[in-house]
Enzyme design. Structure first.
Site, PDB file in Angstrom:
ATOM      1  N   PHE A 149       0.804  -1.218   0.000  1.00 57.93           N
ATOM      2  CA  PHE A 149       0.000   0.000   0.000  1.00 57.93           C
ATOM      3  C   PHE A 149       0.840   1.272   0.000  1.00 57.93           C
ATOM      4  CE2 PHE A 149       1.073  -0.190   4.473  1.00 57.93           C
ATOM      5  CZ  PHE A 149       1.177   1.143   4.840  1.00 57.93           C
ATOM      6  N   LYS A 173      -1.350  -7.500  -8.791  1.00 60.54           N
ATOM      7  CA  LYS A 173      -2.239  -7.562  -7.634  1.00 60.54           C
ATOM      8  C   LYS A 173      -1.784  -6.482  -6.665  1.00 60.54           C
ATOM      9  CE  LYS A 173      -2.857  -8.592  -3.834  1.00 60.54           C
ATOM     10  NZ  LYS A 173      -3.314  -7.704  -2.682  1.00 60.54           N
ATOM     11  N   GLU A 176      -5.150  -3.839  -1.593  1.00 55.83           N
ATOM     12  CA  GLU A 176      -6.573  -3.526  -1.575  1.00 55.83           C
ATOM     13  C   GLU A 176      -6.877  -2.270  -0.757  1.00 55.83           C
ATOM     14  OE1 GLU A 176      -5.875  -6.766   1.605  1.00 55.83           O
ATOM     15  OE2 GLU A 176      -5.019  -6.063  -0.296  1.00 55.83           O
ATOM     16  N   ARG A 177      -5.868  -1.715  -0.074  1.00 53.16           N
ATOM     17  CA  ARG A 177      -6.105  -0.502   0.715  1.00 53.16           C
ATOM     18  C   ARG A 177      -6.158   0.746  -0.161  1.00 53.16           C
ATOM     19  NH1 ARG A 177      -1.733  -1.655   5.572  1.00 53.16           N
ATOM     20  NH2 ARG A 177      -2.668  -3.606   6.314  1.00 53.16           N
ATOM     21  N   SER A 226       6.239  -7.005   3.704  1.00 55.29           N
ATOM     22  CA  SER A 226       6.902  -7.350   4.959  1.00 55.29           C
ATOM     23  C   SER A 226       7.735  -8.615   4.785  1.00 55.29           C
ATOM     24  CB  SER A 226       5.864  -7.566   6.063  1.00 55.29           C
ATOM     25  OG  SER A 226       5.122  -8.754   5.809  1.00 55.29           O
ATOM     26  N   CYS A 281       9.522   1.834   3.103  1.00 54.65           N
ATOM     27  CA  CYS A 281      10.466   0.764   3.422  1.00 54.65           C
ATOM     28  C   CYS A 281      11.886   1.294   3.557  1.00 54.65           C
ATOM     29  CB  CYS A 281      10.407  -0.330   2.363  1.00 54.65           C
ATOM     30  SG  CYS A 281      10.913   0.194   0.723  1.00 54.65           S
ATOM     31  N   GLU A 382       9.494  -3.448  13.134  1.00 54.63           N
ATOM     32  CA  GLU A 382       9.284  -2.517  12.023  1.00 54.63           C
ATOM     33  C   GLU A 382       7.941  -1.834  12.267  1.00 54.63           C
ATOM     34  OE1 GLU A 382       9.403  -2.331   7.146  1.00 54.63           O
ATOM     35  OE2 GLU A 382       8.763  -4.173   8.113  1.00 54.63           O
TER      36      GLU A 382
END
Length: 494
Positions: A149, A173, A176-177, A226, A281, A382
């Protein structure tokens, strides 16, 4: 309420999806749309479309592919403001930060515009008598990307322009957020002249992820997210016989030496820690203050953290927007509380921040923790939010040891006026991307992006030369046009 559909074979479609997930406006906390969640059959439909498109796109000329990329690049420029607002509305980041994301992603498109040079093979004449050898690269087929996201435009752009320019077809893909940016990109590709089926978008959750990882028609998968999920994607994808790029999490350190310009260092640490609400990140989440730099650095960081203007991403006065969900806000609040419980000094506490007129938004202010040790959760986890932890060491050697003991190795930086110290740091630190007086050392598109240790699962970085290698396979051809008799000896012995 708007329902965000998939993009398959050149058109928006619900396919066979019946499940949905909410899409929120992080600045208000209100649900603004629903996104369809794909079933395995929807992934099948997208892969079938991509497979059919590959029959012609895989044999298209380099001129045709680069023509599309040049047109796509111009459309990204033309629609930058509109795309930035779409990103801000679903992610929450400020408009200027969203624009910066688009620009960094566009650099990979520009690299793809010159893909002909990256695909040039080699030729060796007369390796033996009347024998020549050459090599060339061909696309894999249908490839897929699973993206996070936090960069809904940039991270996918690290993948699909190179994949498509090298002759592959692509199934994306996205998260979805914040799914809308990917559909917008699909429309830009269509306008740029990309044939139907070459680029497809399938929205979804774990059902779609597993369908992609297991699908026999997909040759390779790129993933950013992640570390636990990166390990899962790498294990399941490779078990299914796929190539897998899997980029994981991070805990990025910035070392500040006493000879550094502390105002300069603090400026950049503040932006690197709190920009995009720390949801990068490559965000700096740990500052390592060496020796006498510590007290003065924390004093300056406290002032600058309190000056960060937090508000809606669409407000030009905002430096930092909300985090993406209420769960993300609660995670940040818990992490600061846990740091205090374990002995960290909370110098700036952003937990109770409220933005007037947006009280239900997912806002949390910058937090600065001092006297953090590597044993604390605030150091080990994290957090992925606007929290900067300060660890103190006496020497540069100790600072390097702290970084090298950390399981992550994505990015790091050193602030110093000493070339000797900088050279020592960059040679001894066990991290993949290093900045010298640069807090977020994301390489340009013609280099490759990838960390070490638990920040990169497997051995394939993303974009640049590594991206070209990932999305192609080489053929080596040995040629003789004979006018002599065959022999049972090796040709090179002749």
């Amino acid at each position: 309420m708007n329902t965000i559909e998939h993009w398959i074979n050149g058109t928006a479609t619900p396919a066979g999806s019946t499940r949905t997930a909410p899409v929120y406006d992080p600045a208000t906390g209100r649900r603004q749309a629903a996104v369809l969640l794909a079933e395995a059959s929807d992934v099948d439909t997208a892969v079938a479309a991509a497979g059919k498109a590959f029959e012609s796109w895989g044999n298209s000329s380099l001129s045709q592919r680069t023509k599309v990329m040049f047109a796509f690049r111009e459309l990204l420029v033309r629609h930058e403001d509109e795309l930035a607002r779409i990103i801000s509305a679903e992610h929450g980041k400020v408009i200027e930060d969203a624009r910066g994301e688009i620009v960094r992603g566009r650099e990979v498109v520009e690299y793809a515009c010159g893909i002909a040079d990256a695909l040039k093979g080699s030729f060796s004449d007369q390796v033996s008598r009347d024998v020549d050898v050459h090599d060339f690269h061909q696309p894999l087929g249908v490839v897929a990307g699973i993206t996070p996201f936090n960069f809904p435009i940039m991270v996918p752009l690290w993948m699909h322009p190179i994949a498509i320019a090298t002759g592959n077809t692509f199934v994306l893909k996205p998260s979805e957020r914040d799914p809308s940016a990917s559909n917008f990109v699909a429309r830009l590709y269509a306008e740029a002249g990309l044939p139907d089926g070459v680029f497809n978008v399938v929205h979804g959750d774990k059902t779609a992820v597993d369908a992609i990882l297991d699908h026999p028609g997909i040759a390779a998968v790129s993933f950013v997210g992640s570390t636990p999920i990166a390990k899962y994607v790498h294990e399941r994808g490779t078990a299914a016989g796929k190539r897998v790029q899997a980029l994981g999490g991070a805990k990025n350190h910035a070392v500040v030496l006493p000879d550094a310009d502390l105002e300069y260092a603090a400026d950049h640490l503040t932006a690197a820690a709190f920009g995009s609400a720390g949801q990068r990140c490559m965000a700096i989440s740990v500052g390592v203050a060496v020796g006498p730099a510590g007290d003065r650095l924390v004093e300056i960081l406290e002032r600058k953290a309190r000056e960060v203007r937090v508000g809606p991403g669409t407000d030009p006065a905002s430096d930092m927007g909300p985090v993406v969900t209420e769960a993300a806000r609660e995670r940040v609040v818990h992490s600061v509380a846990r740091g205090a419980e374990q002995g960290a000094k909370v110098v700036v506490d952003g937990r109770d921040l409220k933005v007037e007129g947006h009280e239900e938004g997912f806002f949390v202010g910058p937090s600065l923790l001092d006297e953090v040790t590597p044993e604390m959760d605030a150091y080990r986890d994290e957090i992925f939010g606007p929290v900067l932890a300060i660890v103190r060491t006496e020497t540069l050697d100790e600072a390097i040891a702290v970084i090298n003991a950390n399981p992550y190795g994505n990015g790091t930086a050193v602030f110093t006026a000493s070339g000797e110290a900088a050279r020592k740091f960059q040679r001894e630190v066990k991290v993949g991307m290093i900045g010298v007086n640069v807090p977020i050392p994301v390489p340009m598109s013609y280099y490759s992006f990838g960390g070490w240790k638990d920040s990169l699962i497997g051995d394939s970085p993303i974009h640049g030369p590594a991206g070209v290698r990932f999305y192609t396979r080489a053929k080596v051809v040995t040629t003789r046009w004979p006018h002599s008799e065959a022999a049972f000896t090796f040709p090179t012995s002749s």
